[in-house]
Each structure stands twice: as C-alpha cells, then as structure tokens.
Scaffold this active site. Sequence first.
Site, short mmCIF file in Angstrom:
data_model
loop_
_atom_site.label_atom_id
_atom_site.label_comp_id
_atom_site.label_asym_id
_atom_site.label_seq_id
_atom_site.Cartn_x
_atom_site.Cartn_y
_atom_site.Cartn_z
N SER A 143 4.44 -9.75 81.08
CA SER A 143 3.61 -10.93 81.35
C SER A 143 4.46 -12.00 82.01
CB SER A 143 3.05 -11.48 80.03
OG SER A 143 2.48 -12.75 80.22
N TYR A 156 4.56 -14.71 71.24
CA TYR A 156 4.03 -13.84 72.29
C TYR A 156 5.00 -13.75 73.47
CZ TYR A 156 0.92 -12.00 75.92
OH TYR A 156 0.38 -11.24 76.94
P1 NDP Z 1 -7.63 -6.69 76.08
O1 NDP Z 1 -7.68 -7.43 74.79
O2 NDP Z 1 -8.90 -6.47 76.81
O3 NDP Z 1 -6.92 -5.28 75.88
C1 NDP Z 1 -6.01 -4.99 74.88
C2 NDP Z 1 -5.99 -3.50 74.66
O4 NDP Z 1 -4.98 -3.19 73.71
C3 NDP Z 1 -7.30 -2.97 74.13
O5 NDP Z 1 -7.68 -1.84 74.87
C4 NDP Z 1 -6.98 -2.59 72.69
O6 NDP Z 1 -7.72 -1.44 72.31
C5 NDP Z 1 -5.50 -2.25 72.81
N1 NDP Z 1 -4.81 -2.34 71.52
C6 NDP Z 1 -4.61 -3.43 70.75
N2 NDP Z 1 -3.96 -3.12 69.63
C7 NDP Z 1 -3.73 -1.78 69.68
C8 NDP Z 1 -3.11 -0.85 68.83
N3 NDP Z 1 -2.56 -1.21 67.64
N4 NDP Z 1 -3.06 0.45 69.20
C9 NDP Z 1 -3.59 0.84 70.38
N5 NDP Z 1 -4.20 0.01 71.24
C10 NDP Z 1 -4.27 -1.29 70.89
O7 NDP Z 1 -6.61 -7.51 76.99
P2 NDP Z 1 -5.90 -7.22 78.40
O8 NDP Z 1 -6.55 -6.13 79.15
O9 NDP Z 1 -5.74 -8.56 79.01
O10 NDP Z 1 -4.46 -6.78 77.89
C11 NDP Z 1 -3.73 -5.67 78.35
C12 NDP Z 1 -2.26 -6.02 78.45
O11 NDP Z 1 -2.05 -6.99 79.46
C13 NDP Z 1 -1.65 -6.61 77.16
O12 NDP Z 1 -0.39 -6.03 76.93
C14 NDP Z 1 -1.49 -8.08 77.51
O13 NDP Z 1 -0.48 -8.69 76.77
C15 NDP Z 1 -1.16 -7.98 79.00
N6 NDP Z 1 -1.36 -9.21 79.75
C16 NDP Z 1 -2.60 -9.80 79.81
C17 NDP Z 1 -2.75 -10.99 80.48
C18 NDP Z 1 -4.05 -11.71 80.49
O14 NDP Z 1 -4.07 -12.89 80.93
N7 NDP Z 1 -5.15 -11.10 80.09
C19 NDP Z 1 -1.62 -11.63 81.19
C20 NDP Z 1 -0.38 -10.90 81.09
C21 NDP Z 1 -0.27 -9.74 80.40
P3 NDP Z 1 -8.35 -1.13 70.87
O15 NDP Z 1 -8.72 -2.44 70.26
O16 NDP Z 1 -9.52 -0.25 71.17
O17 NDP Z 1 -7.27 -0.41 70.13
#
Ligand code: NDP
Length: 248
Positions: A143, A156
């Site tokens: 990020s 974070y």
């Molecule tokens: P979402 O919240 O939409 O996606 C998060 C994903 O992580 C979900 O699919 C969730 O699936 C999965 N997840 C969470 N905990 C677990 C776990 N214990 N085991 C397996 N899967 C898990 O957010 P984003 O798409 O934005 O996030 C994706 C990545 O991008 C993250 O790493 C985030 O930090 C990064 N990011 C996002 C930014 C933003 O502004 N949105 C900016 C920079 C980086 P489920 O709950 O089904 O397990």
Amino acid sequence: MDIKSKVIIIIITGASSDIGEAAALKLSMNGAKVVLSARRKDKLNELKKTIEKKGGEALVVIADVTKMVDMEKLVDKTLEEYGTVHAIINNAGLMPLSFVKNLKTDEWEKMVDVNIKGVLNGVAAVLPTLIKNKQGHIINISSVAAYRYFPGGAVYCATKAAVKMFSEGLRQELAPKYGICVTSIEPGAVATNLMDTITDEDILGKLSEMQKMTMLAPEDITEAIYYALTQPSRVNINDVYIMPTEQQ
Ligand code: NDP
C-alpha cells in the site's frame, strides 16, 4: 509470463471481493486458470460462476491466510487440479484503522496476522513448487501506507511497510537464483469495502471527508498486476506505486 498462449495457474487470496475479485476476472479473461481463495464460500462460488459463464476457468479453495494448514491445503488442491502453480497474488488484507491511544490491541493483532503473517504463509506454501520449477511470480499487495502514515494508520502502515520490505528481500533472494519474480503493488485509496472493519469512532467521523475524492477503482490495480505478470522473463517489476490523481 505468457498468459495468453500458455496454461498459467494463478492463486489469488482475498478473491471474494474488490481488488482480488477484479484481478481474478481480468486474469481469467486473458487465459489464466485462477484459484480463488478467501473465507466467504458464497462469494467465491458466485465469482467462479461468473468467470465460467464468460468462458474462463476457476477453482475455489476456502482458506484463512492466517492458518498455515489452510494455505498448504490451498496449494495442495491447486496441484491436485492443475499439476503446478505459476503465481500467487497475496492480496488478502484488513484495515481497521484506529488511534494507538485507543488500544484496540485485538485489531492490531488481526492486522499483523492477516496483513503480514498471511503473506508469509502464502509465500511459504507456494515456494517449494516455484523453486522446483525455477520460475514463477509472487505479487504482494502492499500500500501507499508502506511509505507514509495517515491518521489511525500506525499499525496498518507498519504491516504494509513490512510487506514491501519482505517483497524486496524475497526478490533479492529468489529472482537472480531461481528466476522467480517478485512485485510489491502499492495502491493509494481504492473504492472498496476495506474500511468496513473500522470500529474506532475517532476515525469513523473523519471517513466521509476522505471519501470525497475520486478514488481508484479495483480494476486500476488489476491493470498494474497484469502489467507486472506479463513482462518478459528478463524483467522484474519491483514496485508499482499507484495513486488517485486527486490524492495528496
Ligand atoms: P476488501 O475488504 O474488499 O478485500 C479484502 C479481502 O481479504 C477479502 O476478499 C477478504 O475475504 C480477504 N480476507 C480478509 N481476511 C482474510 C483471512 N483471514 N483469510 C483469507 N482472506 C481474508 O478490500 P480490498 O480489495 O481493498 O483489499 C485488498 C488488498 O488491497 C488488501 O491487502 C488491502 O490492504 C490492499 N489495499 C487496499 C487499498 C484500498 O484503498 N482499498 C489501498 C492499498 C492497499 P473474506 O472475508 O471472504 O475472507
């Protein structure tokens, strides 16, 4: 990687929503076989159906990235189905922002477990196959938070800085010796559900201000992933640092 004309197998964690889901769609529509992983089975099955309707191929494996045994099962199922794996996108992540003084230590722990240990587990599970193949690609979703603090982001940002630095160490250890490429993707604000886990009232009050700008779409990150993955084997894209035009 020659995604279009070769059979390329790509594991995606956090594929049940937003960035992971968009990546799965883009890669599968360009010929890759995608292994969709997360905890929410319904969401993954829905995505698998969508991909198949559009002519792509996907396998669903439920896994919690914090559990090594789940990540080993994820790779085992992939090997059973496809015989090998070429790439992993360690995308699963959480962002329950809070001010340190509020001592939301359970949330700190969750972030360390998912954002850091989840990436380590994904790498550990897939690495023996990539080393054996002497090729592959590891993409870690870090990020902009790896470079700069934002309010409530002390823990974070630390987790994302860890992912970025781990990626650089991995690259130096793996790319020259084994031909395994490593990329850290560092997005700014993307319009996703990532903020849903925030419970700190001091942060919740400030969110609407932040959401006024035009954020990136998950598909913008997918383009960066696709670009990194599809370079010729002599090219390693180390970092992609991508921001909304309106973000300071
Ligand atoms: P979402 O919240 O939409 O996606 C998060 C994903 O992580 C979900 O699919 C969730 O699936 C999965 N997840 C969470 N905990 C677990 C776990 N214990 N085991 C397996 N899967 C898990 O957010 P984003 O798409 O934005 O996030 C994706 C990545 O991008 C993250 O790493 C985030 O930090 C990064 N990011 C996002 C930014 C933003 O502004 N949105 C900016 C920079 C980086 P489920 O709950 O089904 O397990």
